[in-house]
Design a protein around this motif. Structure first.
Motif, PDB file in Angstrom:
ATOM      1  N   ASP A 186       0.876  -1.478  -2.617  1.00 30.96           N
ATOM      2  CA  ASP A 186      -0.022  -2.590  -2.320  1.00 30.96           C
ATOM      3  C   ASP A 186       0.661  -3.923  -2.638  1.00 30.96           C
ATOM      4  O   ASP A 186       0.144  -4.763  -3.379  1.00 30.96           O
ATOM      5  CB  ASP A 186      -1.366  -2.468  -3.062  1.00 30.96           C
ATOM      6  N   ASN A 226      -1.761   2.059   0.309  1.00 32.38           N
ATOM      7  CA  ASN A 226      -2.566   2.138   1.536  1.00 32.38           C
ATOM      8  C   ASN A 226      -2.450   0.859   2.355  1.00 32.38           C
ATOM      9  O   ASN A 226      -2.480   0.892   3.588  1.00 32.38           O
ATOM     10  CB  ASN A 226      -4.032   2.429   1.213  1.00 32.38           C
ATOM     11  N   HIS A 246       0.703   6.350  -5.258  1.00 33.26           N
ATOM     12  CA  HIS A 246      -0.119   5.130  -5.171  1.00 33.26           C
ATOM     13  C   HIS A 246      -1.532   5.364  -5.699  1.00 33.26           C
ATOM     14  O   HIS A 246      -1.989   4.705  -6.625  1.00 33.26           O
ATOM     15  CB  HIS A 246      -0.178   4.615  -3.740  1.00 33.26           C
ATOM     16  N   HIS A 264      -3.334   1.638  -7.384  1.00 37.25           N
ATOM     17  CA  HIS A 264      -4.504   1.537  -6.520  1.00 37.25           C
ATOM     18  C   HIS A 264      -5.785   1.094  -7.224  1.00 37.25           C
ATOM     19  O   HIS A 264      -6.502   0.245  -6.713  1.00 37.25           O
ATOM     20  CB  HIS A 264      -4.745   2.865  -5.778  1.00 37.25           C
TER      21      HIS A 264
END
Ligand SMILES: [Fe+2]
Length: 291
Positions: free
Chosen positions: A45, A71, A136, A170
């Protein structure tokens, strides 16, 4: 496989979130600690809420640290319609994400998308005989939120991890959660405060101790007023600009009850000592007093 890390500390962090000033502060911290780029790992991210997506990508590539795909990288590389965070439709997080995601999409170059597309989903390393896996979100789902209070979910994820320690991102809050002879370690994120009522952001260190490794969560101060001002120039996500100053998230939709109730409570830095199977006959974790 990143390799065997010897005795030099490892610096791990998540979520730069397009916050260039925070990334620059962390790079300066790594230099001050003597941690070279090959021993720095980002859990993904790189791009999200803040004002300088392309500049933050350039800065992290220039630094030369390891980066696992988040993501956000996956979605941006694919040209997807949203950030893929998994926010409930119609929730405040879902609504807020539409502002920053469109802002980022308009500013990221084709070269940066190509870089995002080739990022790995996992990294593996061994350090003093312990196996570490970097992901992640969850083990098999990149946008799985896992928070410290979710002990049974963490146990389920660890059962599939095939590693002594999982380093994940995350979720946005730092924590260290041992379960039997494994550990889930989220070093936190540097792009947004930890909903604890302070503007500081968080990273992690892994360092050698007498008989194993110490896993630490660490605060980082940076030019948060500058980061918020840069966001307000564009006006696409003022609620997140406010969060950089107040230290509290604009929405806590994703948080379990325990973490919701802790909103605004200052977090403490923590360390957990994990004995190495090579160096110790005991597998009992030792929590070092929070400071
Ligand atoms: Fe994420």
């Amino acid at each position: 496989m990143v390799g065997e890390f010897g005795r030099t500390p490892v610096l791990v962090f998540g979520g730069p979130y397009s916050n260039l000033r925070a990334l620059q502060a962390l790079r300066a911290k790594a230099a001050a600690l003597g941690v070279p780029p090959p021993r720095v790992i980002c859990t993904g991210d790189v791009v999200a809420y803040c004002a300088e997506p392309e500049e933050t990508i350039a800065a992290i590539r220039d630094w030369g640290c390891h980066v696992v795909a988040g993501n956000c990288e996956q979605q941006l590389a694919l040209g997807a319609d949203d950030c893929g965070c998994g926010f409930a439709q119609g929730s405040a997080c879902d609504s807020l994400s539409k502002g920053w995601y469109a802002f980022a999409v308009a500013r990221i170059s084709a070269a940066s998308r190509a870089w995002m597309a080739q990022l790995p989903n996992s990294l593996w390393l061994t350090y003093r005989g312990l196996s570490l896996r970097v992901v992640h979100g969850g083990i098999d789902r990149i946008n799985r939120f896992l928070f410290s209070s979710q002990r049974s979910l963490i146990a389920t994820e660890l059962a599939r991890a095939r590693a002594d320690v999982v380093i994940a991102g995350h979720a946005g809050l730092p924590f260290i959660r041992p379960h039997r002879d494994q550990v889930w370690f989220n070093p936190g994120v540097i792009g947004m405060p930890a909903n604890d009522g302070t503007p500081d952001v968080w990273y992690g260190l892994i360092r050698c101790t007498g008989d194993g490794l110490g896993f630490l969560t660490q605060r980082l101060s940076y030019d948060h007023h500058g980061a918020a001002s840069a966001m307000r120039k564009h006006g696409y996500a003022d609620a997140y600009a406010d969060a950089l100053i107040s230290g509290c998230w604009p929405s806590i939709d994703v948080l379990p009850a325990h973490e919701r109730a802790s909103t605004g409570e200052g977090l403490k830095e923590q360390e957990l000592i994990v004995p190495s199977p090579r160096l110790s006959s005991t597998r009992t974790w030792r929590a070092v007093a929070a400071v």
